[in-house]
Design an enzyme around this catalytic site. Structure first.
Site, short mmCIF file in Angstrom:
data_model
loop_
_atom_site.label_atom_id
_atom_site.label_comp_id
_atom_site.label_asym_id
_atom_site.label_seq_id
_atom_site.Cartn_x
_atom_site.Cartn_y
_atom_site.Cartn_z
CD GLU A 1 2.04 -5.36 5.71
OE1 GLU A 1 2.84 -6.30 5.95
OE2 GLU A 1 1.19 -5.41 4.81
N GLY B 1 0.68 -4.90 1.04
CA GLY B 1 -0.56 -4.94 0.26
C GLY B 1 -0.37 -5.61 -1.10
CB ALA C 1 -0.89 -0.03 1.23
CD GLU D 1 -2.11 -7.36 3.22
OE1 GLU D 1 -1.80 -6.20 2.88
OE2 GLU D 1 -2.61 -7.61 4.33
#
Ligand code: HXC
Length: 257
Positions: free
Chosen positions: A131, A108, A65, A111
């Protein structure tokens, strides 16, 4: 819609979405999500599309992200953000979707790859949930999808140390379906998607639906769901065609492709 952060095209019966923010290693910001949802909805509505491929660049599928977008957030912004639920919607696409991963698939990015039905990885692929190094934890399903895909030991290892896993380890652990040389990644993904898109689309979608039940219900319920879908498949013209073609020793020509 004019896409600025992804590229969208159709190659035969396969819909392609390519994340395209090279300067940020394809970091997933709100714009990328908005455009992927738009493209995904368009492919869902397009009867000519039987399977979808999601990919990035040679250097990065997606490096996570967008940290710069999230950095100023407080609790309220993070909690109220529609970002994660937007990705839930993306993950719920009903047509088969393959992730073709080269380079970094981190946070992300990893993911989103796991949201796809299966991952074909180039030898250069690197997977991780870093993260923890940013003072947070995975927030787009990483702890849940990874634990279901590869089990507790490796998920804890990756999420708690933030280390990366190469393509070989990812294949051995069951995160990816196949590893191929980088130069062959896109052709291999197209080939796999074309095979799927050549079958009966409702049969492929039912198979996907049944397999996904394995991850959110008990074995008994999952088997019941499979049985209902299996019986329902016998109401498809494509079942008549598929089994008829086998008996008549010819190639099937599925109507609902
Ligand atoms: C924003 C990013 C980014 C990211 C890279 N960039 N990853 N920008 N968000 N996730 C940008 C860099 O800032 C840099 O921009 C440019 O891309 C190139 O990156 P470099 O770091 O210079 O490249 P390199 O040295 O080759 O290192 C590659 C890398 C590193 C190891 C992948 O970029 C990295 O560690 N990125 C962050 C990975 C990460 O922590 N992902 C998890 C994010 S959190 P400039 O402008 O400086 O050139 C997450 C949570 C999801 O995903 C849950 C949300 C709900």
């Amino acid at each position: 819609m004019d896409y600025t952060s992804i590229k969208v095209e159709r190659r035969g019966r396969v819909g392609w979405m390519t994340i395209d923010r090279p300067k940020a290693l394809n970091a997933l910001n709100t714009q990328v999500l908005t455009e992927l949802l738009q493209a995904s909805d368009a492919f869902a509505a397009d009867a000519e599309v039987g399977a979808v491929v999601l990919t990035g660049s040679e250097r990065a599928f997606a490096a996570g992200a967008d940290i710069k977008e999230m950095q100023p957030f407080g609790f309220a912004e993070a909690y109220l953000s529609d970002f994660a639920s937007g990705w839930d919607r993306f993950a719920n696409a009903r047509k088969p979707m393959i992730a073709a991963v080269a380079g970094y698939a981190l946070g992300g990015g990893c993911e989103v790859a796991m949201m796809c039905d299966f991952i074909i990885a180039a030898e250069s692929a690197k997977f991780g949930q870093p993260e923890i190094t940013l003072g947070v934890l995975p927030g787009m399903g990483g702890t849940q999808r990874m634990a279901r895909a590869i089990g507790k030991a490796k998920t804890m290892d990756l999420c708690l140390t933030g280390r990366m896993m190469d393509a070989g380890e990812a294949e051995r652990s069951g995160l990816v379906a196949r590893v191929v040389p980088d130069a062959e990644l896109l052709a291999e993904a197209q080939k796999a998607a074309e095979i799927i898109a050549g079958f009966s689309l409702p049969a492929a979608m039912m198979a996907k639906e049944a397999i996904n039940r394995a991850f959110d219900t008990t074995l008994t319920e999952g088997l019941r769901a499979e049985r209902r879908l299996f019986a329902a498949a016998f109401s498809l013209e494509d079942q008549k065609e598929g089994m008829g073609a086998f008996v008549e020793k010819r190639k099937p020509n599925f109507r609902h492709r």
